[in-house]
Design an enzyme around this catalytic site. Structure first.
Site, PDB file in Angstrom:
ATOM      1  N   ILE A  39       0.746  -1.087  -0.105  1.00 37.85           N
ATOM      2  CA  ILE A  39      -0.075  -0.082   0.015  1.00 37.85           C
ATOM      3  C   ILE A  39       0.959   1.252  -0.072  1.00 37.85           C
ATOM      4  O   ILE A  39       0.623   2.326  -0.671  1.00 37.85           O
ATOM      5  CB  ILE A  39      -0.877   0.020   1.287  1.00 37.85           C
ATOM      6  CG1 ILE A  39      -2.301   0.850   0.765  1.00 37.85           C
ATOM      7  CG2 ILE A  39      -0.337   0.312   2.595  1.00 37.85           C
ATOM      8  CD1 ILE A  39      -3.553   0.459   1.840  1.00 37.85           C
TER       9      ILE A  39
ATOM     10  N   ASN B 201      -2.787   1.885  15.610  1.00 40.35           N
ATOM     11  CA  ASN B 201      -3.496   1.588  17.005  1.00 40.35           C
ATOM     12  C   ASN B 201      -3.995   2.929  17.472  1.00 40.35           C
ATOM     13  O   ASN B 201      -3.673   3.929  16.795  1.00 40.35           O
ATOM     14  CB  ASN B 201      -2.408   1.077  17.771  1.00 40.35           C
ATOM     15  CG  ASN B 201      -1.064   1.707  18.103  1.00 40.35           C
ATOM     16  OD1 ASN B 201      -1.300   3.009  18.572  1.00 40.35           O
ATOM     17  ND2 ASN B 201       0.025   1.131  17.906  1.00 40.35           N
TER      18      ASN B 201
ATOM     19  N   GLY C 175       3.363  -3.817  11.361  1.00 40.46           N
ATOM     20  CA  GLY C 175       2.423  -4.080  10.184  1.00 40.46           C
ATOM     21  C   GLY C 175       2.590  -2.923   9.235  1.00 40.46           C
ATOM     22  O   GLY C 175       3.553  -2.267   8.749  1.00 40.46           O
TER      23      GLY C 175
ATOM     24  N   ASP D 201       1.005   0.015   9.357  1.00 47.47           N
ATOM     25  CA  ASP D 201       1.361   1.065   9.889  1.00 47.47           C
ATOM     26  C   ASP D 201       2.718   1.645   9.844  1.00 47.47           C
ATOM     27  O   ASP D 201       3.240   2.660   9.510  1.00 47.47           O
ATOM     28  CB  ASP D 201       0.583   1.295  11.205  1.00 47.47           C
ATOM     29  CG  ASP D 201       0.703   2.926  11.799  1.00 47.47           C
ATOM     30  OD1 ASP D 201       0.032   3.784  11.066  1.00 47.47           O
ATOM     31  OD2 ASP D 201       1.428   3.075  12.997  1.00 47.47           O
TER      32      ASP D 201
ATOM     33  N   SER E 224      -7.294  -4.827  10.493  1.00 49.65           N
ATOM     34  CA  SER E 224      -7.452  -5.269  11.599  1.00 49.65           C
ATOM     35  C   SER E 224      -7.202  -7.106  11.574  1.00 49.65           C
ATOM     36  O   SER E 224      -7.042  -7.752  12.274  1.00 49.65           O
ATOM     37  CB  SER E 224      -8.894  -5.550  12.230  1.00 49.65           C
ATOM     38  OG  SER E 224      -9.171  -4.433  13.021  1.00 49.65           O
ATOM     39  N   THR E 225      -6.508  -7.386  10.358  1.00 46.53           N
ATOM     40  CA  THR E 225      -6.426  -8.818   9.995  1.00 46.53           C
ATOM     41  C   THR E 225      -4.742  -9.216  10.165  1.00 46.53           C
ATOM     42  O   THR E 225      -4.591 -10.298   9.873  1.00 46.53           O
ATOM     43  CB  THR E 225      -7.029  -9.151   8.516  1.00 46.53           C
ATOM     44  OG1 THR E 225      -6.235  -8.431   7.701  1.00 46.53           O
ATOM     45  CG2 THR E 225      -8.409  -9.190   8.315  1.00 46.53           C
ATOM     46  N   GLY E 226      -4.213  -8.391  10.600  1.00 49.58           N
ATOM     47  CA  GLY E 226      -2.832  -8.739  10.942  1.00 49.58           C
ATOM     48  C   GLY E 226      -2.713  -8.940  12.612  1.00 49.58           C
ATOM     49  O   GLY E 226      -3.171 -10.118  13.198  1.00 49.58           O
TER      50      GLY E 226
HETATM   51  P1  ADP Z   1      -3.938  -4.674  12.228  1.00 48.98           P
HETATM   52  O1  ADP Z   1      -3.192  -4.557  13.680  1.00 48.98           O
HETATM   53  O2  ADP Z   1      -5.034  -3.652  11.989  1.00 48.98           O
HETATM   54  O3  ADP Z   1      -4.399  -6.027  12.289  1.00 48.98           O
HETATM   55  P2  ADP Z   1      -1.676  -4.923  10.574  1.00 48.98           P
HETATM   56  O4  ADP Z   1      -0.871  -4.019  10.036  1.00 48.98           O
HETATM   57  O5  ADP Z   1      -1.155  -6.007  11.619  1.00 48.98           O
HETATM   58  O6  ADP Z   1      -3.068  -4.288  11.333  1.00 48.98           O
HETATM   59  O7  ADP Z   1      -2.229  -5.785   9.556  1.00 48.98           O
HETATM   60  C1  ADP Z   1      -3.166  -5.474   8.504  1.00 48.98           C
HETATM   61  C2  ADP Z   1      -3.164  -5.935   7.319  1.00 48.98           C
HETATM   62  O8  ADP Z   1      -2.353  -5.299   6.630  1.00 48.98           O
HETATM   63  C3  ADP Z   1      -2.474  -7.510   7.183  1.00 48.98           C
HETATM   64  O9  ADP Z   1      -3.305  -8.329   6.510  1.00 48.98           O
HETATM   65  C4  ADP Z   1      -1.205  -7.316   6.845  1.00 48.98           C
HETATM   66  O10 ADP Z   1      -1.018  -8.451   5.805  1.00 48.98           O
HETATM   67  C5  ADP Z   1      -1.442  -6.221   5.875  1.00 48.98           C
HETATM   68  N1  ADP Z   1       0.013  -5.495   5.403  1.00 48.98           N
HETATM   69  C6  ADP Z   1       1.182  -5.400   6.144  1.00 48.98           C
HETATM   70  N2  ADP Z   1       2.118  -4.478   5.616  1.00 48.98           N
HETATM   71  C7  ADP Z   1       1.338  -4.238   4.359  1.00 48.98           C
HETATM   72  C8  ADP Z   1       1.774  -3.285   3.167  1.00 48.98           C
HETATM   73  N3  ADP Z   1       3.003  -2.678   3.278  1.00 48.98           N
HETATM   74  N4  ADP Z   1       0.634  -3.142   2.299  1.00 48.98           N
HETATM   75  C9  ADP Z   1      -0.442  -3.675   2.449  1.00 48.98           C
HETATM   76  N5  ADP Z   1      -0.839  -4.353   3.363  1.00 48.98           N
HETATM   77  C10 ADP Z   1       0.029  -4.659   4.454  1.00 48.98           C
END
Ligand code: ADP
Length: 178
Positions: A18, A31, A39, A41, A124-126
């Site tokens: 992204i 958060n 992740g 963020d 929320s899926t990470g």
């Molecule tokens: P949360 O705490 O809301 O679960 P995370 O960042 O841990 O957030 O994960 C949310 C989603 O973002 C997960 O499905 C993860 O695989 C995905 N993710 C992590 N890095 C990236 C990125 N650079 N681009 C797109 N999606 C990402």
């Protein structure tokens, strides 16, 4: 990559990172402190540079289900929309409503700032542990419902980080539009 039209908006699903998107805004799954996380963020703050954290510090956090907007710093996207999805416990603690609210409030900011395009991760899926199938259904239903009643946004793109997430979103979308 899948592209469909909902009312006046192109809804796209793609596998990718992204932080590289050229949409007017990208959404971060933050958060509630908004002071940086792991992740997606963490990746957004690293790619966009310190201006994003500086702007976040002035916001005083963000409750679960709400969204805030800042500069995109050095990103191609001009803005980052920071939303806070729910931590998944058992699905009985308002998680579906809070996840839907996170998407709705992010889209409302997109409209409010008159942006033409926005990219979402799978909120929320990470680290927050939301089951991908259920989260995909809520995310897509919520976005489609918004686009059926709002015609101002040209492109809404989901950027899924891996093949499995992409497949689940694709299958969910196909089921929803049939
Ligand atoms: P949360 O705490 O809301 O679960 P995370 O960042 O841990 O957030 O994960 C949310 C989603 O973002 C997960 O499905 C993860 O695989 C995905 N993710 C992590 N890095 C990236 C990125 N650079 N681009 C797109 N999606 C990402």
């Amino acid at each position: 990559m899948i592209k469909i039209t909902i009312n006046k908006t192109v809804l796209e699903l793609t596998e990718g990172n992204i932080t590289e998107q050229e949409t007017d805004a990208i959404v971060s799954a933050a958060n509630s402190s908004l002071l940086g996380g792991g992740g997606v963020d963490g990746a957004i703050h690293r790619a966009g540079g310190p201006a994003i954290l500086e702007a976040c510090k002035k916001l005083g956090g963000c409750p679960t289900g709400e969204a805030r907007i800042t500069t995109g710093g050095n990103l191609k996207a001009k803005y980052v929309i920071h939303t806070v999805g729910p931590v998944y416990h058992d699905g009985k603690r308002n998680e579906p409503e809070l996840l839907a609210k996170a998407y709705k409030n992010s889209l409302a900011l997109t409209s409010q700032y008159k942006l033409r395009s926005v990219a979402f991760p799978s909120v929320s899926t990470g680290a927050y542990g939301y089951p991908l199938n259920e989260a995909a259904m809520i995310a897509l239903k919520t976005v489609i419902a918004y686009l059926e009643t709002h015609t101002d946004i040209q492109v809404v793109r989901f950027v899924l980080f891996n093949f499995k997430a992409c497949q689940i979103y694709e299958n969910t979308l196909k089921a929803l539009i049939q």
